[in-house]
Design a protein around this motif. Structure first.
Motif, short mmCIF file in Angstrom:
data_model
loop_
_atom_site.label_atom_id
_atom_site.label_comp_id
_atom_site.label_asym_id
_atom_site.label_seq_id
_atom_site.Cartn_x
_atom_site.Cartn_y
_atom_site.Cartn_z
N MET A 43 0.35 -1.09 0.14
CA MET A 43 -0.14 0.38 -0.24
C MET A 43 1.09 1.55 -0.05
O MET A 43 0.90 1.94 -1.07
N GLY A 44 2.40 1.43 1.02
CA GLY A 44 2.57 2.33 0.89
C GLY A 44 3.87 2.55 0.05
O GLY A 44 3.21 3.53 -1.15
N VAL A 45 3.82 1.81 -1.04
CA VAL A 45 4.50 1.57 -2.47
C VAL A 45 4.20 2.05 -3.25
O VAL A 45 3.95 3.15 -4.06
N MET A 46 2.03 1.62 -3.54
CA MET A 46 1.44 2.22 -4.40
C MET A 46 1.18 3.54 -3.88
O MET A 46 0.85 3.99 -5.09
N GLY A 47 0.95 3.69 -3.13
CA GLY A 47 0.14 5.52 -2.60
C GLY A 47 2.03 6.23 -3.40
O GLY A 47 1.70 7.05 -4.29
N ALA A 48 3.22 5.62 -2.56
CA ALA A 48 4.51 6.84 -4.03
C ALA A 48 3.81 5.98 -5.14
O ALA A 48 3.82 7.49 -5.94
N PHE A 49 3.16 5.75 -5.92
CA PHE A 49 3.38 5.48 -6.81
C PHE A 49 2.25 6.71 -8.04
O PHE A 49 2.40 7.30 -8.59
N ILE A 50 0.95 6.35 -6.77
CA ILE A 50 0.12 7.18 -7.28
C ILE A 50 0.55 8.78 -7.38
O ILE A 50 -0.11 9.94 -7.84
N PHE A 51 1.37 8.58 -6.10
CA PHE A 51 2.20 10.15 -6.35
C PHE A 51 2.56 10.57 -7.42
O PHE A 51 2.65 12.02 -8.33
N ALA A 52 3.67 9.20 -7.72
CA ALA A 52 4.73 10.20 -8.65
C ALA A 52 3.64 10.15 -10.27
O ALA A 52 4.06 10.83 -10.99
N LEU B 160 5.42 4.78 5.49
CA LEU B 160 5.90 4.27 3.60
C LEU B 160 5.75 4.72 2.40
O LEU B 160 7.12 4.99 1.58
N THR B 161 4.70 5.19 2.41
CA THR B 161 3.77 6.12 0.82
C THR B 161 5.27 8.11 1.22
O THR B 161 5.51 7.78 -0.44
N TYR B 162 5.52 7.99 2.19
CA TYR B 162 6.43 9.22 1.78
C TYR B 162 8.27 8.92 1.96
O TYR B 162 8.52 9.66 1.18
N LEU B 167 11.76 7.23 -3.77
CA LEU B 167 12.37 6.60 -4.57
C LEU B 167 12.04 6.33 -6.36
O LEU B 167 12.50 6.20 -6.82
N LEU B 168 10.26 5.96 -6.15
CA LEU B 168 9.63 7.13 -6.80
C LEU B 168 9.93 8.10 -8.25
O LEU B 168 9.56 7.07 -8.81
N LEU B 169 9.76 9.02 -7.38
CA LEU B 169 9.59 10.42 -7.99
C LEU B 169 11.14 10.02 -9.52
O LEU B 169 11.17 10.54 -10.30
N GLN B 170 11.95 9.03 -8.70
CA GLN B 170 13.44 8.71 -8.94
C GLN B 170 13.66 8.57 -9.98
O GLN B 170 13.64 8.58 -11.74
N GLU B 171 12.56 7.29 -10.14
CA GLU B 171 12.05 6.29 -11.49
C GLU B 171 11.66 6.73 -12.44
O GLU B 171 12.23 6.22 -13.34
#
Lengths: 342, 267
Positions: A43-52, B160-162, B167-171
């Motif tokens: 979920m955390g990484v998916m959240g980061a994906f949505i953000f990106a 974790l999102t933060y 990392l994902l912004l870099q990708e």
């Protein structure tokens, strides 16, 4: 669709934060029982994906402009409605804190407008039923576009209601709606297409990752949360919002008043008199307030408000009870019909 | 600098500000969170037709800038970036508000008053949220949220999102750079590549999540968020809370600019 604090009153913001918190608590309960700790980094990484992904501009053909996804339907399609809702809530909080994209008092409104409609309404009620009979690229496209458009339309309409209820803008309801809905129809269509492209790609490469493929067996859906939500909404609307009900004549009364010079048409005849007498003896809350005798002075505002609130709650309870009764009768009739057929 | 790189830069700057040593950063994060919520709530409660009465609330962000070495220009730029969206809503007020007020012989629509109110409120509330992060940091904010019993799943989700945003912004930045270098000066991502670009990023995301989960398990993760250095509640924190909230309510219920103006006029 991110709302700023300047457009929201503390009351509306507080109510929406409470509503979103309730939905969040329910989502946490469902996520904790359905998934293990493994879901947390996903979920955390998916959240980061949505953000990106929101930072990537997708060029819209033939318009010279670009758009980006919101991500509600996408995240629900990958993680399910409850984990998807929590993911959107986390993303919106980070956007509000770090980028001032959405306010703190308005946080509840943003979570509701962009998380609830997409993850908890459009995904289970539109996306999943379309995909019920199996995944295919065509069904993914239809489901993505329809559910995204409807989710964004509902969210945009909520923005209008929340802003108007807060009283921070002089924009009339009709004008505000006519500005918001068409724009978000276009945005929803584009986002639906982008969502469909992404889900189709994932379906083509790693279909086991789609949430719809993880929930193949039919779920026995409980309607208890829906009923509880309806009861709470009824009490809040009837008990609180009714305070703000206008005492001015409604559209019909206004029209009659302009034509006849009086907002009510006088009637003559025994049958009308009998009906009026019957109504006045039965009406426990005439004109949505407590009955007052002719000798008593006009009630003060607090009593009128209390009367209106009681009217609202009593009216809401009666309406809900009546609706449940009709629903119960229909279910009984259907069961009897099915029994006869078998 | 692309939008993705600008976002990464903002995250890093805000983390650096929060790591500085100054009196405001040393205050208990929960207290700062409560003060910010009180600030935003009080500002939102001001009426529409008196923008001047809100002005004393600017004292709070000014005090924060004064006691820290925050880059004022950075915060102002971030606020100005978002303000036009608020102006878009408020700009209709002068048109639709039929009341007027007069300054001498000049009659002006009261909608301009409400427009100014919306702008001032927007400016101050956005600034206060950015200052909270700039003086506290997301880790301490998460600790404060956990201390008021917010569910651990949601707090972990935020952290974790933060953590993985950068990392994902870099990708995403690498993917879009590679695409733009191959697309011959095209702006934005073309329709045919929408699915594969975003979908490819998503699949990498899931694989990364599996790696992250394995690494967390190997380091003893059991689902609970543990704060390394805790903040204790000191007398200074309570005094800060009482003074700030007291001032907010004073500014709300006493029209300080008018009072000052009356005093000056009488002298």
């Amino acid at each position: 669709m991110h709302m700023a604090d300047a457009l929201i009153s503390p009351l509306v913001g507080g109510v929406m934060i409470a509503a979103s918190a309730g939905l969040g608590a329910y989502s946490i309960k469902k996520t904790s029982t359905d998934l293990e700790n493994k879901s947390i980094p996903v979920m955390g990484v998916m959240g980061a994906f949505i953000f990106a992904a929101q930072m990537i501009n997708f060029a819209i053909p033939a318009t010279g402009s670009s758009g980006h996804i919101g991500g509600g339907i996408l995240v629900a399609a990958m993680l399910g409605p409850y984990a998807g809702f929590l993911t959107m809530a986390a993303v919106l909080l980070i956007q509000a804190l770090f980028f001032a994209d959405g306010g703190l008092i308005a946080y509840g409104c943003n979570v509701f407008n962009m998380g609830f409609y997409a993850c908890m309404l459009a995904y289970p009620l539109i996306f999943k039923p379309i995909m019920k009979n199996g995944c295919s690229t065509k069904r993914i496209w239809i489901a993505s576009i329809i559910s995204t458009i409807i989710a964004l339309q509902a969210g945009a309409f909520s923005v209008v209601l929340q802003t108007l209820l807060s009283g921070k803008t002089q924009l009339p309801f009709a004008v505000f709606t006519s500005l918001m809905q068409p724009i978000h129809l276009a945005i929803g269509a584009i986002e639906g297409v982008i969502t469909a492209c992404v889900i189709s790609f994932v379906y083509g490469t790693r279909p086991e990752m789609l949430h719809i493929n993880k929930t193949i067996k039919s779920e026995k859906r409980s309607f208890k949360p829906v009923i509880v939500a309806l009861i709470c909404t009824t009490i809040i609307t009837g008990g609180f919002f009714s305070w703000y009900a206008s005492s001015h004549p409604d559209g019909l009364e206004w029209s009659i008043g302009k034509i006849m010079g009086n907002k009510e048409i006088a009637v003559q005849g025994e049958i009308y008199t009998a009906a009026q007498n019957a109504q006045s003896s039965v009406a426990i809350l005439p004109d949505y307030g407590f009955k007052t005798s002719d000798d008593t002075p006009e009630p003060d505002t607090s009593k009128a408000n209390a009367g209106t609130s009681v009217s609202g709650i009593v009216g809401g309870a009666i309406t809900l009870g009546f609706t449940l009764a009709i629903g119960g009768i229909i279910v009984l009739l259907r069961k009897r019909h099915d029994k006869c057929q078998s | 600098m692309s939008k993705l790189d600008s976002a990464t830069h903002s995250f890093r700057l805000l983390e650096d500000f929060a790591a500085q040593k100054n009196p405001i950063n040393a205050i208990n994060p929960l207290i700062k969170l409560l003060v910010t919520i009180a600030y935003v709530s009080v500002i939102s409660s001001f009426g529409r037709y008196d923008p001047g009465s809100i002005l004393p609330m600017a004292f709070y962000p000014m005090m924060i800038f004064a006691f820290t070495s925050l880059d004022v220009g950075f915060f102002m730029r971030r606020v100005m970036f978002v303000l036009p969206l608020i102006m878009l809503i408020g700009i209709f007020n002068p048109i639709f508000d039929t009341h007027t007020f007069s300054i001498g012989n000049l009659y002006i629509s009261s909608g301009w008053l409400t427009f100014c109110t919306v702008l001032i409120k927007g400016f101050l509330t956005i600034l206060s949220a950015l200052l909270l992060v700039g003086t506290t940091g997301i880790t301490d904010i998460a600790a404060a949220l956990r201390s008021i019993r917010l569910p651990r799943l949601f707090v972990l989700q935020i952290l974790l999102t933060y953590r993985y945003i950068s990392l994902l912004l870099q990708e995403a930045s690498h993917l879009t750079l590679a695409y733009s270098l191959r697309s011959n000066g095209q702006k934005g991502v073309k329709y045919k590549a929408w699915g594969s670009l975003a979908g490819g990023l998503m699949l990498r995301t899931f694989d990364k999540a599996q790696t992250v989960y394995d690494a967390m398990l190997l380091r003893g993760f059991d689902g609970e968020y543990r704060v390394g250095t805790g903040y204790s509640l000191r007398l200074g924190d309570i005094v800060y809370l009482v003074c700030c909230v007291g001032f907010f309510f004073l500014a709300r219920f006493v029209n300080l600019p008018q009072l000052i103006g009356t005093i000056v006029h009488s002298v």
